[in-house]
Design an enzyme around this catalytic site. Structure first.
Site, PDB file in Angstrom:
ATOM      1  N   LYS A 184      41.937  40.567 -44.103  1.00  0.00           N
ATOM      2  CA  LYS A 184      42.950  39.574 -44.502  1.00  0.00           C
ATOM      3  C   LYS A 184      43.669  40.025 -45.783  1.00  0.00           C
ATOM      4  CE  LYS A 184      41.654  37.415 -40.880  1.00  0.00           C
ATOM      5  NZ  LYS A 184      40.701  36.338 -40.699  1.00  0.00           N
TER       6      LYS A 184
HETATM    7  C1  LIG Z   1      39.780  35.564 -39.779  1.00  0.00           C
HETATM    8  C2  LIG Z   1      40.082  34.303 -39.085  1.00  0.00           C
HETATM    9  C3  LIG Z   1      39.193  33.219 -39.072  1.00  0.00           C
HETATM   10  C4  LIG Z   1      37.777  33.293 -39.568  1.00  0.00           C
HETATM   11  O1  LIG Z   1      37.620  33.784 -40.831  1.00  0.00           O
HETATM   12  P1  LIG Z   1      36.219  34.452 -41.268  1.00  0.00           P
HETATM   13  O2  LIG Z   1      36.395  34.555 -42.765  1.00  0.00           O
HETATM   14  O3  LIG Z   1      36.150  35.774 -40.594  1.00  0.00           O
HETATM   15  O4  LIG Z   1      35.136  33.543 -40.882  1.00  0.00           O
HETATM   16  C5  LIG Z   1      39.613  32.035 -38.491  1.00  0.00           C
HETATM   17  N1  LIG Z   1      40.817  31.912 -37.930  1.00  0.00           N
HETATM   18  C6  LIG Z   1      41.693  32.945 -37.883  1.00  0.00           C
HETATM   19  C7  LIG Z   1      43.030  32.738 -37.251  1.00  0.00           C
HETATM   20  C8  LIG Z   1      41.346  34.175 -38.438  1.00  0.00           C
HETATM   21  O5  LIG Z   1      42.197  35.192 -38.368  1.00  0.00           O
END
Ligand SMILES: *Cc1c(COP(=O)(O)O)cnc(C)c1O
Length: 379
Positions: A184
């Site tokens: 991210k």
């Molecule tokens: C990455 C992501 C999540 C979950 O995040 P984590 O930190 O990996 O638990 C949820 N929704 C979307 C759309 C994502 O891209």
């Protein structure tokens, strides 16, 4: 001559980040200490929200949001079908039922008309997903939420730093969820946050991330300082001070990184003009795209396998985001749903390909990606 592999996403961690983590390791607090609160305040400020509640992952943040809204057995929550499974799973954790909405064919963002058709007396909330980093049509979603008395939650795990009609992602929904997973925009290793203006929801989420234990100091003082009260069943979803120090250091670089992601997107946009048989997703006017992903849409589904194989052979980490959630085995079997439920998302899934997109991607690498894509579209 072998070219190094270009991943689809990758974190950037520099000496300043490392020094911040070391500073915390040498301090008195490793977990819930001063860094957590500072990180919450700084992300909330950046995202245009009043408060932040930091937790151990984006998934935990989604779960905390569903808990705070009181989602439970018999409740329905409308979610986008074009997303990572965690968006829907959080509803199931609470005993609710995720109801899958279809997406717009050109942006793959949740389709407000599809949402409206799915609203029933059991519907309690909508979870919109800012797919790839493009904010959804929050004006339409807000109108629907207000008209039917629903909570509006933004899964903004792709769109930290994005904007919509002059407002920041973080100020567009009742609650907005971010992830700090390494792919991210900024990372804490694992981590997530919910931002909101609603103080009551904040209190509930703070309790939820800490076993359901309340921190009412007056109550504690009255019964003796040793006393604490577990008021509800919560989890250990706490994030550490070590992680939050990393997150704070990363956040400083985010404005610069967003510009870099937008620059890479411009290069891809321009380069794709010369590649037959595919094009970028549509981007609506009046918004700022945060470009977690750069997704191309192929004209013919049968070309995808070839593109995927040729690109991977060229050392380019293309990927597919996402297999629509309602098609996963668990959802088919548990909820008796499957193909045909969200035809637009299902058809789009066959034709999408994510190109590498991250702040550390160089201009020459972007050129390599486009050239490989042009090469793989020939016969
Ligand atoms: C990455 C992501 C999540 C979950 O995040 P984590 O930190 O990996 O638990 C949820 N929704 C979307 C759309 C994502 O891209």
């Amino acid at each position: 001559m072998s070219n190094p592999f270009i991943p689809y996403g990758r974190q950037m961690v520099d000496q300043e980040d490392i020094a911040e983590v070391v500073r915390v390791l040498q301090s008195d607090w490793l977990t819930t200490g001063p860094e957590v609160e500072k990180f919450e305040t700084e992300v909330a400020l950046f995202a245009g929200a009043g408060f932040g509640v930091a937790v151990s992952s984006g998934t935990a943040a989604l779960h905390a949001a569903m808990y705070a809204l009181g989602i439970g057995a018999g409740d329905e929550v409308i979610v986008s079908s074009m997303t990572f499974a965690a968006t829907a799973n959080c509803v199931v954790y609470q005993g609710g039922r995720p109801v899958f909405a279809d997406v717009e064919p050109d942006t793959l963002l949740i389709d407000a008309a599809s949402v409206e058709r799915l609203i029933t007396p059991k519907t309690k909330a909508i979870i919109a997903v800012d797919y790839a980093g493009q904010p959804c049509d929050y004006d339409q979603l807000r109108t629907l939420a207000d008209q039917y008395g629903l909570a509006l939650v933004a899964d903004a795990c792709h769109s930290l730093g994005g904007g919509y009609k002059g407002a920041r992602v973080g100020s567009l929904a009742d609650m907005t969820v971010f992830s700090f997973h390494p792919v991210k925009h900024i990372t804490t290793g694992e981590g997530g946050m919910v931002v909101t203006d609603n103080e009551e929801l904040v209190q509930r989420m703070r309790r939820f991330r800490n076993h359901g234990i309340s921190h009412d100091h007056r109550q504690r003082a009255a019964r003796g300082d040793w006393h604490y009260e577990m008021e509800d069943l919560g989890f250990n979803y706490r994030i550490t001070d070590i992680q939050c120090a990393l997150g704070r250091s990363q956040l400083k670089k985010l404005p610069h990184w967003l510009l870099r992601r937008q620059q890479i997107a411009e290069r891809y946009d321009a380069g794709l003009g010369a590649v037959p048989g595919l094009g970028p997703l549509a981007v609506r006017n009046g918004l700022s795209h945060a470009y977690h992903l750069y997704v191309v849409l192929l004209e013919n589904a049968h070309d995808r396998q070839k593109h995927f194989r040729v690109m991977r052979e060229a050392g380019i980490g293309v990927n597919v985001h996402y297999y629509p959630v309602h098609l996963h085995k668990y959802y088919r079997e548990t909820f008796g749903i499957g193909e045909g439920l969200c035809p637009v998302a299902e058809k789009a899934y066959e034709r999408i390909l994510s190109l590498p997109m991250h702040q550390g991607l160089g201009d020459e690498e972007a050129v390599r990606v486009i050239e490989a894509l042009a090469g793989s579209s020939g016969d």
